[in-house]
Scaffold this motif. Structure first.
Motif, PDB file in Angstrom:
ATOM      1  N   GLN A 253       0.831  -1.203   0.000  1.00  0.00           N
ATOM      2  CA  GLN A 253       0.000   0.000   0.000  1.00  0.00           C
ATOM      3  C   GLN A 253       0.865   1.253   0.000  1.00  0.00           C
ATOM      4  N   ASN A 254       1.976   1.197   0.742  1.00  0.00           N
ATOM      5  CA  ASN A 254       2.901   2.335   0.734  1.00  0.00           C
ATOM      6  C   ASN A 254       3.541   2.498  -0.644  1.00  0.00           C
ATOM      7  N   ASP A 255       4.004   1.390  -1.224  1.00  0.00           N
ATOM      8  CA  ASP A 255       4.684   1.451  -2.519  1.00  0.00           C
ATOM      9  C   ASP A 255       3.747   1.959  -3.615  1.00  0.00           C
ATOM     10  N   PHE A 256       2.497   1.476  -3.591  1.00  0.00           N
ATOM     11  CA  PHE A 256       1.525   1.872  -4.611  1.00  0.00           C
ATOM     12  C   PHE A 256       0.848   3.197  -4.278  1.00  0.00           C
ATOM     13  N   HIS A 257       0.916   3.618  -3.021  1.00  0.00           N
ATOM     14  CA  HIS A 257       0.095   4.711  -2.474  1.00  0.00           C
ATOM     15  C   HIS A 257      -1.356   4.487  -2.886  1.00  0.00           C
ATOM     16  N   ASP A 258      -1.811   3.280  -2.578  1.00  0.00           N
ATOM     17  CA  ASP A 258      -3.140   2.855  -2.994  1.00  0.00           C
ATOM     18  C   ASP A 258      -3.614   1.787  -2.016  1.00  0.00           C
ATOM     19  N   GLY A 259      -4.835   1.947  -1.492  1.00  0.00           N
ATOM     20  CA  GLY A 259      -5.389   0.975  -0.576  1.00  0.00           C
ATOM     21  C   GLY A 259      -6.151   1.648   0.550  1.00  0.00           C
ATOM     22  N   PRO A 260      -6.980   0.886   1.283  1.00  0.00           N
ATOM     23  CA  PRO A 260      -7.767   1.457   2.374  1.00  0.00           C
ATOM     24  C   PRO A 260      -6.940   2.140   3.441  1.00  0.00           C
ATOM     25  N   CYS A 261      -5.758   1.575   3.748  1.00  0.00           N
ATOM     26  CA  CYS A 261      -4.880   2.177   4.760  1.00  0.00           C
ATOM     27  C   CYS A 261      -4.451   3.575   4.337  1.00  0.00           C
ATOM     28  N   VAL A 262      -4.029   3.721   3.093  1.00  0.00           N
ATOM     29  CA  VAL A 262      -3.597   5.021   2.574  1.00  0.00           C
ATOM     30  C   VAL A 262      -4.756   6.006   2.602  1.00  0.00           C
ATOM     31  N   SER A 263      -5.933   5.547   2.216  1.00  0.00           N
ATOM     32  CA  SER A 263      -7.109   6.427   2.222  1.00  0.00           C
ATOM     33  C   SER A 263      -7.457   6.866   3.639  1.00  0.00           C
ATOM     34  N   ALA A 264      -7.328   5.956   4.614  1.00  0.00           N
ATOM     35  CA  ALA A 264      -7.642   6.291   6.004  1.00  0.00           C
ATOM     36  C   ALA A 264      -6.688   7.347   6.545  1.00  0.00           C
TER      37      ALA A 264
ATOM     38  N   GLN B 240     -12.594   3.422   6.263  1.00  0.00           N
ATOM     39  CA  GLN B 240     -12.412   3.134   4.835  1.00  0.00           C
ATOM     40  C   GLN B 240     -12.688   1.645   4.663  1.00  0.00           C
ATOM     41  N   LEU B 241     -13.828   1.327   4.102  1.00  0.00           N
ATOM     42  CA  LEU B 241     -14.313  -0.049   4.063  1.00  0.00           C
ATOM     43  C   LEU B 241     -14.218  -0.632   2.662  1.00  0.00           C
TER      44      LEU B 241
ATOM     45  N   ARG C 204     -11.895   0.903  -6.869  1.00  0.00           N
ATOM     46  CA  ARG C 204     -11.479   2.012  -6.014  1.00  0.00           C
ATOM     47  C   ARG C 204      -9.985   1.957  -5.725  1.00  0.00           C
ATOM     48  N   TRP C 205      -9.460   0.743  -5.535  1.00  0.00           N
ATOM     49  CA  TRP C 205      -8.030   0.576  -5.262  1.00  0.00           C
ATOM     50  C   TRP C 205      -7.452  -0.409  -6.281  1.00  0.00           C
ATOM     51  N   PRO C 206      -7.315   0.015  -7.529  1.00  0.00           N
ATOM     52  CA  PRO C 206      -6.988  -0.911  -8.624  1.00  0.00           C
ATOM     53  C   PRO C 206      -5.600  -1.535  -8.533  1.00  0.00           C
ATOM     54  N   LEU C 207      -4.655  -0.859  -7.919  1.00  0.00           N
ATOM     55  CA  LEU C 207      -3.307  -1.419  -7.823  1.00  0.00           C
ATOM     56  C   LEU C 207      -3.192  -2.415  -6.676  1.00  0.00           C
ATOM     57  N   PHE C 208      -3.813  -2.077  -5.561  1.00  0.00           N
ATOM     58  CA  PHE C 208      -3.667  -2.892  -4.362  1.00  0.00           C
ATOM     59  C   PHE C 208      -4.605  -4.092  -4.343  1.00  0.00           C
ATOM     60  N   ALA C 209      -5.837  -3.920  -4.821  1.00  0.00           N
ATOM     61  CA  ALA C 209      -6.866  -4.960  -4.690  1.00  0.00           C
ATOM     62  C   ALA C 209      -6.433  -6.335  -5.207  1.00  0.00           C
ATOM     63  N   PRO C 210      -5.854  -6.457  -6.410  1.00  0.00           N
ATOM     64  CA  PRO C 210      -5.487  -7.799  -6.887  1.00  0.00           C
ATOM     65  C   PRO C 210      -4.459  -8.487  -5.995  1.00  0.00           C
ATOM     66  N   ARG C 211      -3.582  -7.708  -5.379  1.00  0.00           N
ATOM     67  CA  ARG C 211      -2.524  -8.307  -4.562  1.00  0.00           C
ATOM     68  C   ARG C 211      -3.069  -8.832  -3.230  1.00  0.00           C
ATOM     69  N   VAL C 212      -4.015  -8.091  -2.645  1.00  0.00           N
ATOM     70  CA  VAL C 212      -4.567  -8.541  -1.369  1.00  0.00           C
ATOM     71  C   VAL C 212      -5.455  -9.767  -1.582  1.00  0.00           C
TER      72      VAL C 212
ATOM     73  N   SER D 127     -10.141   0.037   7.427  1.00  0.00           N
ATOM     74  CA  SER D 127      -9.039   0.845   7.942  1.00  0.00           C
ATOM     75  C   SER D 127      -9.612   2.097   8.590  1.00  0.00           C
ATOM     76  N   VAL D 128      -9.173   2.358   9.828  1.00  0.00           N
ATOM     77  CA  VAL D 128      -9.686   3.487  10.601  1.00  0.00           C
ATOM     78  C   VAL D 128      -8.527   4.390  10.991  1.00  0.00           C
ATOM     79  N   SER D 129      -8.698   5.688  10.815  1.00  0.00           N
ATOM     80  CA  SER D 129      -7.651   6.647  11.156  1.00  0.00           C
ATOM     81  C   SER D 129      -7.354   6.627  12.655  1.00  0.00           C
ATOM     82  N   LEU D 130      -6.062   6.650  12.986  1.00  0.00           N
ATOM     83  CA  LEU D 130      -5.608   6.801  14.367  1.00  0.00           C
ATOM     84  C   LEU D 130      -4.817   8.097  14.522  1.00  0.00           C
TER      85      LEU D 130
END
Length: 245
Positions: A77-88, A98-99, A110-118, A128-131
């Motif tokens: 998610q960090n490498d792609f800057h894509d995913g629920p964690c990044v959005s949160a 971010q569900l 919504r997360w085209p780069l990350f979704a196939p890998r997960v 993913s919830v912001s802390l």
């Protein structure tokens, strides 16, 4: 939400609080994060694994992941800057969870780069919830599930209430670390002033002024100069050994 669900939620949060508020974790952010992740996975319905993502040096780091696959997915998610964690982390905390209901379905767009890998790693849903805290800490609690649709409205509600407790604890732990560092800084500067007062027969203000001047002349932080001086004296005493007969 039913009364029974309300009771379950209260009990879940009470149990999480008892786990998190532990004297052993005070001042230790890494240990605190470990307790947060373990408690969240046990508390939030539908969660199979989890982690905390924290921004350090401009990079999202995966901390205390419950499984090595989760750590690798967080790093993607960090490498792609894509995913629920990044959005949160990127979105304001008030936006809520971010569900990803199904990363093999509509959420793939919504997360085209990350979704196939997960999905390839065996997970279909994420929450993913912001802390993020008032002192500038940017982080997110990430929950993973093997089954699509695992996180419903109730799960997200629990996750968000849990995240409020976790964010407050992160803030408190971070403040404890800062206060401890401030105390240690004050102590080492005090020791250095004492050395200079004895060595050069100075008063407190003159000794401090000498430390400040040394800091400016060497382009070192004041505490670094003080620590060097105290270490130098300690090493010299160690070489000379105990005095007297």
């Amino acid at each position: 939400m039913s009364i029974e669900h309300d009771r379950e939620l209260v009990e879940a949060l009470r149990s999480a609080s008892h786990t998190l508020v532990n004297r052993d974790s005070l001042g230790d952010l890494d240990l605190t994060l470990g307790r947060i992740v373990a408690s969240a996975v046990d508390t939030v319905p539908g969660a199979d694994d989890g982690s905390v993502s924290l921004i350090r040096g401009g990079r999202i780091e995966s901390l205390r992941a419950t499984h090595d696959d989760i750590r690798k997915l967080d790093e993607l998610q960090n490498d792609f800057h894509d995913g629920p964690c990044v959005s949160a982390i990127d979105e304001p905390p008030e936006r809520g969870t971010q569900l990803a209901v199904d990363l093999a379905g509509d959420d793939a767009e919504r997360w085209p780069l990350f979704a196939p890998r997960v999905v390839e790693a065996g997970y279909r849903a994420m929450a993913s919830v912001s802390l993020s805290t008032r002192n500038g800490t940017q982080a997110a609690l990430n929950l993973y599930s093997h089954a699509p649709g695992s996180f419903d409205t109730y799960s997200c509600h629990v996750a968000e209430l849990f995240a409020l407790q976790a964010a407050a604890l992160i803030f408190g732990t971070d403040r404890a670390v800062q206060l401890q560092q401030a105390v240690e800084t004050r102590d080492v500067i005090g020791q250095a002033k004492g050395i200079l007062m004895e060595r050069f027969t100075l008063d407190d203000a003159s000794a401090f002024a000498m430390l400040v001047a040394s800091s400016q002349n060497t382009n070192m932080k004041l505490v670094a100069v003080a620590r060097w001086l105290t270490n130098e004296v300690a090493e010299r005493h160690a070489r000379e050994g105990p005095r007297g007969g």
